[in-house]
Design an enzyme around this catalytic site. Structure first.
Site, PDB file in Angstrom:
ATOM      1  CE  LYS A 113      78.235   8.637  76.124  1.00 49.06           C
ATOM      2  NZ  LYS A 113      79.660   8.852  75.787  1.00 49.06           N
TER       3      LYS A 113
HETATM    4  C1  LIG Z   1      80.745   8.301  76.414  1.00 51.04           C
HETATM    5  C2  LIG Z   1      82.031   8.312  75.681  1.00 51.04           C
HETATM    6  C3  LIG Z   1      83.092   7.442  76.014  1.00 51.04           C
HETATM    7  C4  LIG Z   1      83.032   6.504  77.213  1.00 51.04           C
HETATM    8  O1  LIG Z   1      82.076   5.490  77.064  1.00 51.04           O
HETATM    9  P1  LIG Z   1      81.743   4.501  78.283  1.00 51.04           P
HETATM   10  O2  LIG Z   1      80.625   3.661  77.792  1.00 51.04           O
HETATM   11  O3  LIG Z   1      81.410   5.362  79.449  1.00 51.04           O
HETATM   12  O4  LIG Z   1      82.955   3.714  78.542  1.00 51.04           O
HETATM   13  C5  LIG Z   1      84.236   7.487  75.232  1.00 51.04           C
HETATM   14  N1  LIG Z   1      84.356   8.338  74.191  1.00 51.04           N
HETATM   15  C6  LIG Z   1      83.368   9.188  73.839  1.00 51.04           C
HETATM   16  C7  LIG Z   1      83.568  10.111  72.687  1.00 51.04           C
HETATM   17  C8  LIG Z   1      82.172   9.205  74.565  1.00 51.04           C
HETATM   18  O5  LIG Z   1      81.188  10.064  74.211  1.00 51.04           O
END
Ligand SMILES: *Cc1c(COP(=O)(O)O)cnc(C)c1O
Length: 469
Positions: free
Chosen positions: A112
């Protein structure tokens, strides 16, 4: 570049306004009106570029008209300069033609950061130019909150309030949020669960009177800028594995369909991707759609991969919009029927169209731990539980052994010690250097009752760099 709503009734916006918008006024999500398309020669010419320069070339068409090239270049250089690995998104080989793209070298150790480090800097630039201040209110079950706080902590024109369920996030995740101190940073622990937090955020967007005219900005993946930033690393991986002359496949651990939707866009922008694998945990609404054309809401299960614990997948609407020929009225009707009845199927040919590109698998906690143990035995690498789900799905669903398979490594395993322990790995995991004193740092957090009015009163009391709005 102009952006339109998936439900066809809201006004089109430019990049600057879409950055500051949450949901469109008709309840839809914003998408580019026309996707840029690159030629194979153009993509090939980007081989070997540093990450921030590749990012500039991939994202430039999306921001044209809102951000001058020289400013955008500088923002990107700063954004990806904070990552701890010089390759930013390095590939690590697991097996013959099987790779993990490590997306966890940013400040909060999850993918993220790629989007939220950029979002914070873009907001800062746009708000400074406009002479505006905004308030961000977000809910988190773990990763989003810390990435959003890290991304916005230096923004003079943003006050950020992050709601997490009191005593229900891991200690590492909590400390990653509460130890970032600043007069514009406000951590709120709600005496409730994640859904309660999310409901409060939704209610605050719906009725913004308590903000006394200050604008509210979304940091979840309904914000277009987050999706945009995630397109870049698909190009980055493919270019290192012989693309665009050669196709590449990706397996993506997913919950809200944000990260994998970015891969779908990369393909539509000209990158040869032959397969995208939707890898879910037991909360498998996306797998049930991809495998059986049933998009139906079910109850939430707590898993070892909490960042994918969702009941409905907010960005999936963006794919449905394309599958329905970008017909906003059709989408509005479909989403309405979902709201009324809790589920739908799409017409057979639309589903078949999706299945040309997408495969899927749901992986439970036991299989997740088995995969962590298996990969550790094979390679000595410790995977985080989300990435392990991606590896498992890649191994089960892969269409061609000749085409490189890239699993998105979405988090560093140190964030999820419970899963690593349950996988039977004795090796103690170390926090990276920049977080090594995390457990000694001062924390700042306010515990509030599960009460919307109390939360909104807190925001209006502190929303102007800690002072009343
Ligand atoms: C947010 C997150 C996901 C999922 O991502 P999306 O964009 O909602 O599909 C997967 N793995 C981790 C570690 C995350 O923080």
């Amino acid at each position: 570049m102009r952006y339109i709503s998936t439900r066809g009734q809201a006004p089109a916006l430019n990049f600057e306004d879409v950055l500051l918008a949450g949901l469109a006024s008709d309840g839809g999500l914003y998408v580019p009106e026309n996707l840029p398309r690159f030629t194979q020669e153009e993509i090939a010419s980007w081989a070997g570029l540093p990450y921030h320069e590749l990012a500039f070339r991939v994202m430039r068409p999306f921001v044209t008209g809102s951000i001058p090239d020289s400013v955008f270049k500088k923002i990107l250089e700063e954004t990806y300069g904070v990552f701890a690995h010089s390759a930013v998104a390095p590939l690590r080989q697991l097996n013959g033609n099987e790779w993990v793209m490590e997306l966890f070298h940013g400040p909060t150790l999850a993918f993220k950061d790629f989007a939220l480090q950029l979002l914070g800097r873009l907001l800062d630039y746009v708000l400074e130019k406009r002479g505006e201040r905004v308030v961000i209110i977000g809910a988190t079950s773990g990763d989003t909150g810390s990435a959003a706080i890290e991304g916005c902590k230096r923004c003079d024109n943003v006050d950020i309030f992050i709601l997490h369920p009191h005593n229900r996030v891991s200690e590492v995740q909590r400390r990653q949020m509460t130890t970032i101190l600043g007069e514009n940073i406000h951590n709120i622990a709600i005496e409730g669960n994640f859904d309660d937090c999310q409901e409060m955020v939704k209610a605050s967007f719906a009725d913004q009177g308590f903000l006394k005219g200050t604008r509210l900005v979304a940091v979840n993946s309904i914000n277009w800028a987050r999706i945009m930033a995630q397109i870049v690393y698909y190009f980055h991986a493919a270019l290192q594995l012989g693309g665009p002359a050669r196709s590449v496949a990706f397996s993506v651990p997913t919950g809200n369909f944000g990260d994998i939707f970015a891969g779908y866009l990369a393909r539509n922008m000209g990158l040869p991707i032959n397969q995208l694998i939707v890898a879910t945990n037991r909360n498998d609404i996306l797998h049930r759609f991809m495998s059986g054309n049933q998009y139906v809401k079910e109850t939430l299960h707590a898993t070892l991969s909490p960042s994918m614990d969702i009941m409905v997948s907010s960005n999936f609407e963006r794919l449905l919009f394309d599958l329905h020929g970008r017909n906003g009225a059709a989408l509005a009707a479909l989403m309405d029927s979902f709201k009324q009845g809790g589920g739908f199927s799409v017409e057979q040919e639309r589903w078949t169209e999706a299945r040309k590109l997408f495969d899927s698998l749901a992986v439970d906690d036991a299989q997740t731990c088995e995969t962590i143990a298996e990969v550790f035995a094979q390679t000595g690498e410790v995977l985080d539980p989300h990435t392990a789900i991606g590896v498992k799905a890649a191994r089960e669903c892969r269409r061609s052994l000749d085409i490189p398979m890239v699993v998105l490594g979405t988090a560093h395993p140190v964030k999820f010690p419970e899963a690593v322990e349950q996988a039977g790995i004795g090796k103690a995991l170390q926090l990276p250097a920049h977080l090594s004193d995390l457990f000694e740092r001062e924390e700042r957090c306010t515990v509030l009752a599960n009460d919307l009015k109390a939360v909104q009163a807190f925001v209006s009391q502190h929303g102007n760099r800690g002072k009343p709005l």
